[in-house]
Design a protein around this motif. Structure first.
Motif, PDB file in Angstrom:
ATOM      1  N   PHE A 135      -7.817  10.088  -0.601  1.00 44.42           N
ATOM      2  CA  PHE A 135      -6.479   9.540  -0.753  1.00 44.42           C
ATOM      3  C   PHE A 135      -5.557  10.586  -1.356  1.00 44.42           C
ATOM      4  O   PHE A 135      -6.004  11.560  -1.946  1.00 44.42           O
ATOM      5  CB  PHE A 135      -6.496   8.279  -1.625  1.00 44.42           C
ATOM      6  N   SER A 136      -4.271  10.372  -1.165  1.00 46.15           N
ATOM      7  CA  SER A 136      -3.264  11.249  -1.751  1.00 46.15           C
ATOM      8  C   SER A 136      -2.341  10.399  -2.621  1.00 46.15           C
ATOM      9  O   SER A 136      -2.464   9.177  -2.682  1.00 46.15           O
ATOM     10  CB  SER A 136      -2.446  11.922  -0.639  1.00 46.15           C
ATOM     11  N   LYS A 137      -1.422  11.038  -3.301  1.00 47.21           N
ATOM     12  CA  LYS A 137      -0.489  10.307  -4.165  1.00 47.21           C
ATOM     13  C   LYS A 137       0.402   9.379  -3.348  1.00 47.21           C
ATOM     14  O   LYS A 137       0.869   8.362  -3.834  1.00 47.21           O
ATOM     15  CB  LYS A 137       0.376  11.298  -4.950  1.00 47.21           C
ATOM     16  N   ARG A 138       0.629   9.748  -2.103  1.00 46.15           N
ATOM     17  CA  ARG A 138       1.508   8.942  -1.260  1.00 46.15           C
ATOM     18  C   ARG A 138       0.816   7.701  -0.712  1.00 46.15           C
ATOM     19  O   ARG A 138       1.439   6.751  -0.315  1.00 46.15           O
ATOM     20  CB  ARG A 138       2.009   9.787  -0.079  1.00 46.15           C
ATOM     21  N   LYS A 139      -0.515   7.775  -0.678  1.00 48.87           N
ATOM     22  CA  LYS A 139      -1.250   6.686  -0.057  1.00 48.87           C
ATOM     23  C   LYS A 139      -2.178   6.032  -1.064  1.00 48.87           C
ATOM     24  O   LYS A 139      -3.011   6.688  -1.663  1.00 48.87           O
ATOM     25  CB  LYS A 139      -2.064   7.226   1.131  1.00 48.87           C
ATOM     26  N   LYS A 140      -2.041   4.761  -1.234  1.00 48.97           N
ATOM     27  CA  LYS A 140      -2.891   4.027  -2.166  1.00 48.97           C
ATOM     28  C   LYS A 140      -4.323   3.986  -1.632  1.00 48.97           C
ATOM     29  O   LYS A 140      -4.546   3.783  -0.453  1.00 48.97           O
ATOM     30  CB  LYS A 140      -2.359   2.598  -2.326  1.00 48.97           C
ATOM     31  N   ALA A 141      -5.278   4.205  -2.541  1.00 51.95           N
ATOM     32  CA  ALA A 141      -6.681   4.206  -2.132  1.00 51.95           C
ATOM     33  C   ALA A 141      -7.117   2.820  -1.678  1.00 51.95           C
ATOM     34  O   ALA A 141      -6.899   1.836  -2.372  1.00 51.95           O
ATOM     35  CB  ALA A 141      -7.562   4.665  -3.292  1.00 51.95           C
ATOM     36  N   SER A 142      -7.698   2.750  -0.519  1.00 51.11           N
ATOM     37  CA  SER A 142      -8.250   1.488  -0.029  1.00 51.11           C
ATOM     38  C   SER A 142      -9.327   1.812   0.988  1.00 51.11           C
ATOM     39  O   SER A 142      -9.238   2.790   1.710  1.00 51.11           O
ATOM     40  CB  SER A 142      -7.168   0.621   0.633  1.00 51.11           C
ATOM     41  N   PHE A 143     -10.373   1.023   1.008  1.00 43.76           N
ATOM     42  CA  PHE A 143     -11.418   1.242   1.991  1.00 43.76           C
ATOM     43  C   PHE A 143     -12.091  -0.085   2.293  1.00 43.76           C
ATOM     44  O   PHE A 143     -11.941  -1.056   1.565  1.00 43.76           O
ATOM     45  CB  PHE A 143     -12.443   2.265   1.496  1.00 43.76           C
ATOM     46  N   SER A 144     -12.831  -0.083   3.388  1.00 41.30           N
ATOM     47  CA  SER A 144     -13.511  -1.319   3.772  1.00 41.30           C
ATOM     48  C   SER A 144     -14.904  -0.995   4.296  1.00 41.30           C
ATOM     49  O   SER A 144     -15.167   0.101   4.779  1.00 41.30           O
ATOM     50  CB  SER A 144     -12.716  -2.058   4.851  1.00 41.30           C
ATOM     51  N   ILE A 145     -15.788  -1.962   4.166  1.00 40.04           N
ATOM     52  CA  ILE A 145     -17.126  -1.866   4.733  1.00 40.04           C
ATOM     53  C   ILE A 145     -17.226  -2.949   5.793  1.00 40.04           C
ATOM     54  O   ILE A 145     -16.968  -4.118   5.523  1.00 40.04           O
ATOM     55  CB  ILE A 145     -18.207  -2.059   3.655  1.00 40.04           C
TER      56      ILE A 145
END
Length: 388
Positions: A48-58
């Motif tokens: 992730f970068s500062k511009r993009k909020k961390a999110s992930f899925s399984i």
């Protein structure tokens, strides 16, 4: 008696592309005796970068093979940023829970098809959910460059397996050369008898040389092509050389291979390059072939060699390891590694009928040793004793 549940964890699997097809075939062989489930943990890179909020899925995708074997593809993120190990362990446990929830049955045994990385997943499933596991190693073993932390983990993965299976004696030697001394059992391998079988050739069939494999240094195809130039100078009628699967390990090698073969300037050998083929297409080509050639530097087993022998095609192979357990003086010839002259000499002996093989008998002998009946008995016994 209620069938036990086996989760076959695959190190690679892409059924539409035919990748890992022999895992599917082996699962289908035991489906009458066990409930089998194919599982593949498929990572995707995540950062992730500062511009993009961390999110992930399984996400676990479920589908079925042609013979109704359930396949669970578990897509999970691999974290690529600082302190990733704080997150990755939890992510992987969540990925394991994802497929276990989909199966919705207690798993009695996990079977890792190759240590990297199915063996590691089985070890984690054992630690997190107390599921016993076995593994079968198919791949050449080379631990060069393996991080120390993963090397230590590998020792634990092997040590904790209820049974340690390999496809050939040569793999036991490879483990030993990497400092891994355990009690390994040789399982061998099998082939699809419905597909690869003997077919009598007509009287007027033409002489055809065939090979099956990816264009990669370990297969040493330069030596095979050099052998063909020698053969070409010593024959006076047209014959055929067919190369199947130059792209079967990925990449786009067809153009390179075509340029290589054209540069040979062969006069009597017609060349046919088939970059990818289904097992049925491979079988059809084998059934019209006179001799199969393998110039590999190293083979843990050699499934393509086994399939050729199952079709009754004699094999000329280098002394590359696992093939020694299939090739006998009755069904083929073993040549030294990196000796194209000897490969060519034996092709010419078959061409000139100085070497003749009982192809139908050889096909039957291979079926008795490596056919489905033998394999089902072996693997069913292994599954049962490790569940017990």
């Amino acid at each position: 008696m209620q069938k036990k549940n086996i989760a076959i964890i695959c190190s690679w699997l892409d059924i539409p592309k035919g990748v890992g097809s022999f895992f599917v075939e082996q699962a289908e062989l035991v489906k009458d005796n066990f409930h089998v489930h194919l599982v593949y943990f498929k990572p995707y890179k995540f950062g992730f970068s500062k511009r993009k909020k961390a999110s992930f899925s399984i996400k676990t995708n479920t589908y079925f093979t042609e013979n109704k074997i359930p396949v669970f593809e578990v897509n999970y993120p691999e974290i690529y940023f600082f302190r990733k190990f704080l997150f990755q362990k939890a992510i992987e446990k969540k990925a394991q829970k994802s497929f276990l929830k989909k199966i919705d049955k207690p798993i009695n045994l996990c079977h890792a098809q190759s240590l990297f990385d199915a063996g590691f997943w089985c070890y984690k499933l054992n630690k997190n959910f107390n599921i016993p596991y076995i593994f079968t190693e198919h791949n050449q073993l080379n631990l060069k460059g393996l991080p120390r932390k993963k090397d230590k983990l590998l020792q634990k993965v092997i040590a904790n397996a209820s049974e340690k299976l390999v496809v050939s004696d040569d793999l036991i030697r490879q483990f030993a050369s990497n400092g891994l001394f355990f009690d390994f059992n040789k399982l061998g391998n099998t082939f699809d008898e419905k597909c690869f079988s003997y077919s009598k050739k007509t009287e007027d069939y033409s002489f055809k040389i065939i090979t099956v494999g990816a264009y990669t240094p370990i297969k040493n195809y330069e030596n095979l092509l050099e052998a063909l130039t020698i053969v070409d100078k010593n024959i006076f009628s047209e014959i055929q050389f067919t190369w199947i699967g130059c792209d079967c390990w990925g990449g786009d090698n067809e153009q390179i291979v075509s340029q290589l073969t054209k540069s040979l300037g062969l006069k009597n050998i017609k060349i046919d390059i088939i970059k990818l083929a289904t097992k049925y297409e491979v079988a059809n080509e084998l059934k019209t072939s006179t001799v199969f050639i393998s110039t590999s530097l190293c083979e843990t087993f050699g499934v393509s060699v086994l399939e050729a022998l199952a079709c009754g095609v004699p094999v000329i192979s280098t002394n590359s390891g696992g093939v020694l357990e299939m090739i006998t003086p009755e069904n083929g010839i073993i040549c030294p590694i990196k000796n194209p002259e000897e490969i060519a000499e034996n092709i010419l002996k078959i061409y000139n009928k100085k070497l003749v093989f009982d192809t139908e008998k050889n096909s039957e002998d291979i079926k008795l040793k490596f056919g489905s009946t033998t394999f089902i008995k072996k693997i069913s016994t292994i599954y049962t004793r490790n569940i017990d």
